[in-house]
Design a protein around this motif. Structure first.
Motif, PDB file in Angstrom:
ATOM      1  N   GLY A  18     -16.463   1.686   6.752  1.00  0.00           N
ATOM      2  CA  GLY A  18     -16.709   2.892   5.975  1.00  0.00           C
ATOM      3  C   GLY A  18     -15.535   3.861   5.975  1.00  0.00           C
ATOM      4  O   GLY A  18     -15.507   4.804   5.192  1.00  0.00           O
ATOM      5  N   TYR A  19     -14.570   3.621   6.844  1.00  0.00           N
ATOM      6  CA  TYR A  19     -13.394   4.487   6.925  1.00  0.00           C
ATOM      7  C   TYR A  19     -12.264   3.900   6.088  1.00  0.00           C
ATOM      8  O   TYR A  19     -12.161   2.687   5.937  1.00  0.00           O
ATOM      9  CB  TYR A  19     -12.913   4.609   8.379  1.00  0.00           C
ATOM     10  CG  TYR A  19     -13.808   5.436   9.241  1.00  0.00           C
ATOM     11  CD1 TYR A  19     -13.646   6.815   9.315  1.00  0.00           C
ATOM     12  CD2 TYR A  19     -14.811   4.845   9.997  1.00  0.00           C
ATOM     13  CE1 TYR A  19     -14.464   7.582  10.112  1.00  0.00           C
ATOM     14  CE2 TYR A  19     -15.639   5.611  10.803  1.00  0.00           C
ATOM     15  CZ  TYR A  19     -15.458   6.976  10.860  1.00  0.00           C
ATOM     16  OH  TYR A  19     -16.270   7.737  11.643  1.00  0.00           O
ATOM     17  N   PRO A  20     -11.382   4.759   5.573  1.00  0.00           N
ATOM     18  CA  PRO A  20     -10.232   4.237   4.826  1.00  0.00           C
ATOM     19  C   PRO A  20      -9.226   3.622   5.798  1.00  0.00           C
ATOM     20  O   PRO A  20      -8.973   4.170   6.868  1.00  0.00           O
ATOM     21  CB  PRO A  20      -9.655   5.483   4.151  1.00  0.00           C
ATOM     22  CG  PRO A  20     -10.052   6.614   5.029  1.00  0.00           C
ATOM     23  CD  PRO A  20     -11.384   6.228   5.610  1.00  0.00           C
ATOM     24  N   HIS A  21      -8.694   2.483   5.434  1.00  0.00           N
ATOM     25  CA  HIS A  21      -7.699   1.806   6.264  1.00  0.00           C
ATOM     26  C   HIS A  21      -6.411   2.632   6.253  1.00  0.00           C
ATOM     27  O   HIS A  21      -5.868   2.927   5.197  1.00  0.00           O
ATOM     28  CB  HIS A  21      -7.462   0.406   5.703  1.00  0.00           C
ATOM     29  CG  HIS A  21      -6.583  -0.436   6.552  1.00  0.00           C
ATOM     30  ND1 HIS A  21      -5.869  -1.474   6.040  1.00  0.00           N
ATOM     31  CD2 HIS A  21      -6.289  -0.397   7.867  1.00  0.00           C
ATOM     32  CE1 HIS A  21      -5.171  -2.050   7.004  1.00  0.00           C
ATOM     33  NE2 HIS A  21      -5.412  -1.411   8.118  1.00  0.00           N
ATOM     34  N   GLN A  22      -5.968   3.034   7.431  1.00  0.00           N
ATOM     35  CA  GLN A  22      -4.749   3.833   7.599  1.00  0.00           C
ATOM     36  C   GLN A  22      -3.869   3.133   8.630  1.00  0.00           C
ATOM     37  O   GLN A  22      -4.369   2.341   9.425  1.00  0.00           O
ATOM     38  CB  GLN A  22      -5.098   5.237   8.137  1.00  0.00           C
ATOM     39  CG  GLN A  22      -6.089   6.007   7.327  1.00  0.00           C
ATOM     40  CD  GLN A  22      -5.446   6.723   6.148  1.00  0.00           C
ATOM     41  OE1 GLN A  22      -4.244   6.655   5.946  1.00  0.00           O
ATOM     42  NE2 GLN A  22      -6.252   7.406   5.363  1.00  0.00           N
ATOM     43  N   ALA A 118      -8.815  10.743   0.109  1.00  0.00           N
ATOM     44  CA  ALA A 118      -8.066   9.533  -0.230  1.00  0.00           C
ATOM     45  C   ALA A 118      -6.615   9.668   0.216  1.00  0.00           C
ATOM     46  O   ALA A 118      -6.045  10.752   0.204  1.00  0.00           O
ATOM     47  CB  ALA A 118      -8.141   9.294  -1.730  1.00  0.00           C
ATOM     48  N   HIS A 119      -6.023   8.562   0.605  1.00  0.00           N
ATOM     49  CA  HIS A 119      -4.660   8.581   1.108  1.00  0.00           C
ATOM     50  C   HIS A 119      -3.709   7.970   0.086  1.00  0.00           C
ATOM     51  O   HIS A 119      -4.111   7.168  -0.753  1.00  0.00           O
ATOM     52  CB  HIS A 119      -4.584   7.846   2.443  1.00  0.00           C
ATOM     53  CG  HIS A 119      -5.066   6.434   2.369  1.00  0.00           C
ATOM     54  ND1 HIS A 119      -6.399   6.096   2.354  1.00  0.00           N
ATOM     55  CD2 HIS A 119      -4.381   5.282   2.293  1.00  0.00           C
ATOM     56  CE1 HIS A 119      -6.518   4.789   2.279  1.00  0.00           C
ATOM     57  NE2 HIS A 119      -5.323   4.271   2.242  1.00  0.00           N
ATOM     58  N   PRO A 120      -2.433   8.339   0.174  1.00  0.00           N
ATOM     59  CA  PRO A 120      -1.462   7.804  -0.780  1.00  0.00           C
ATOM     60  C   PRO A 120      -1.318   6.288  -0.661  1.00  0.00           C
ATOM     61  O   PRO A 120      -1.523   5.711   0.395  1.00  0.00           O
ATOM     62  CB  PRO A 120      -0.151   8.484  -0.378  1.00  0.00           C
ATOM     63  CG  PRO A 120      -0.535   9.635   0.476  1.00  0.00           C
ATOM     64  CD  PRO A 120      -1.858   9.305   1.082  1.00  0.00           C
ATOM     65  N   ARG A 121      -0.957   5.648  -1.754  1.00  0.00           N
ATOM     66  CA  ARG A 121      -0.779   4.198  -1.786  1.00  0.00           C
ATOM     67  C   ARG A 121       0.254   3.721  -0.772  1.00  0.00           C
ATOM     68  O   ARG A 121       0.114   2.647  -0.204  1.00  0.00           O
ATOM     69  CB  ARG A 121      -0.369   3.744  -3.182  1.00  0.00           C
ATOM     70  CG  ARG A 121      -1.528   3.661  -4.140  1.00  0.00           C
ATOM     71  CD  ARG A 121      -1.231   2.512  -5.118  1.00  0.00           C
ATOM     72  NE  ARG A 121      -2.337   2.253  -5.997  1.00  0.00           N
ATOM     73  CZ  ARG A 121      -3.406   1.546  -5.668  1.00  0.00           C
ATOM     74  NH1 ARG A 121      -3.541   1.087  -4.469  1.00  0.00           N
ATOM     75  NH2 ARG A 121      -4.354   1.318  -6.541  1.00  0.00           N
ATOM     76  N   ALA A 122       1.285   4.499  -0.537  1.00  0.00           N
ATOM     77  CA  ALA A 122       2.321   4.093   0.419  1.00  0.00           C
ATOM     78  C   ALA A 122       1.712   3.873   1.799  1.00  0.00           C
ATOM     79  O   ALA A 122       2.102   2.950   2.514  1.00  0.00           O
ATOM     80  CB  ALA A 122       3.427   5.139   0.484  1.00  0.00           C
ATOM     81  N   GLU A 126       1.577   0.478   4.300  1.00  0.00           N
ATOM     82  CA  GLU A 126       1.961   0.551   5.708  1.00  0.00           C
ATOM     83  C   GLU A 126       0.803   0.106   6.596  1.00  0.00           C
ATOM     84  O   GLU A 126       0.993  -0.625   7.575  1.00  0.00           O
ATOM     85  CB  GLU A 126       2.388   1.972   6.066  1.00  0.00           C
ATOM     86  CG  GLU A 126       2.887   2.105   7.483  1.00  0.00           C
ATOM     87  CD  GLU A 126       3.318   3.528   7.840  1.00  0.00           C
ATOM     88  OE1 GLU A 126       3.759   3.711   8.982  1.00  0.00           O
ATOM     89  OE2 GLU A 126       3.184   4.445   7.003  1.00  0.00           O
ATOM     90  N   ALA A 127      -0.412   0.524   6.251  1.00  0.00           N
ATOM     91  CA  ALA A 127      -1.596   0.141   7.032  1.00  0.00           C
ATOM     92  C   ALA A 127      -1.766  -1.374   7.035  1.00  0.00           C
ATOM     93  O   ALA A 127      -2.072  -1.981   8.063  1.00  0.00           O
ATOM     94  CB  ALA A 127      -2.842   0.824   6.478  1.00  0.00           C
ATOM     95  N   ARG A 128      -1.570  -1.998   5.895  1.00  0.00           N
ATOM     96  CA  ARG A 128      -1.687  -3.466   5.809  1.00  0.00           C
ATOM     97  C   ARG A 128      -0.613  -4.148   6.647  1.00  0.00           C
ATOM     98  O   ARG A 128      -0.874  -5.157   7.299  1.00  0.00           O
ATOM     99  CB  ARG A 128      -1.619  -3.911   4.357  1.00  0.00           C
ATOM    100  CG  ARG A 128      -2.876  -3.549   3.590  1.00  0.00           C
ATOM    101  CD  ARG A 128      -2.805  -3.979   2.154  1.00  0.00           C
ATOM    102  NE  ARG A 128      -4.052  -3.688   1.479  1.00  0.00           N
ATOM    103  CZ  ARG A 128      -4.163  -3.444   0.186  1.00  0.00           C
ATOM    104  NH1 ARG A 128      -3.085  -3.467  -0.577  1.00  0.00           N
ATOM    105  NH2 ARG A 128      -5.328  -3.174  -0.351  1.00  0.00           N
ATOM    106  N   ASN A 129       0.608  -3.609   6.625  1.00  0.00           N
ATOM    107  CA  ASN A 129       1.683  -4.181   7.441  1.00  0.00           C
ATOM    108  C   ASN A 129       1.371  -4.063   8.927  1.00  0.00           C
ATOM    109  O   ASN A 129       1.618  -4.991   9.701  1.00  0.00           O
ATOM    110  CB  ASN A 129       3.017  -3.504   7.130  1.00  0.00           C
ATOM    111  CG  ASN A 129       3.547  -3.858   5.754  1.00  0.00           C
ATOM    112  OD1 ASN A 129       3.176  -4.880   5.183  1.00  0.00           O
ATOM    113  ND2 ASN A 129       4.405  -3.020   5.223  1.00  0.00           N
TER     114      ASN A 129
END
Length: 140
Positions: A18-22, A118-122, A126-129
């Motif tokens: 439920g949380y945004p991936h950061q 909401a967080h920026p796409r950048a 970075e979160a995925r990396n």
């Protein structure tokens, strides 16, 4: 945590889906392929989060002050929770039972947290990396 991350310290919070991936807030991978490293990451993530949630449940059942938002600086909140954990361990060492949790009375908690923005796409990239580097570390 964003400030800590941006200062160069690398640590993570574990959040549910439920949380945004950061970069500093890692979430499970809901569509992980069975048997994949991503599924292994998700299983470990869920198991770790579950242990933390059980610990918080035990502490909240013993210390009612933890049912409210602690309106202090993060460092002070950390010291309060640490003190609760130490006192809990002392209680356990002296054979005091864990109080049973009382049923929720349906009232909203004192000062619920602000909604996520909401967080920026950048940051998503970075979160995925970051998550990929964690998955690679778990494969070793």
């Amino acid at each position: 945590m964003r400030t800590v991350w941006e200062s160069g310290e690398r640590c993570w919070l574990l959040g549910d889906s439920g949380y945004p991936h950061q970069p500093w807030l890692q979430t499970p991978i809901l569509d992980a392929v069975e048997g994949s490293p991503e599924e292994n990451y998700t299983k470990l993530h869920v198991r770790a989060r579950s242990a933390v949630e059980r610990c918080f449940g035990v502490l909240k059942s013993r210390f009612r002050c933890l049912h409210r938002t602690l309106e202090y600086a993060p460092a002070k909140v950390g010291r309060i929770i640490n003190a609760c954990a130490i006192l809990h361990n002392m209680c356990m060492g002296h054979g005091l039972p864990i109080p049973e949790e009382e049923e929720d009375n349906g009232q909203m908690p004192n000062n619920p947290p602000e909604p996520f923005i909401a967080h920026p796409r950048a940051l998503l990239g970075e979160a995925r990396n970051v998550r990929e580097s964690i998955i690679l570390r778990l494969r070793r």
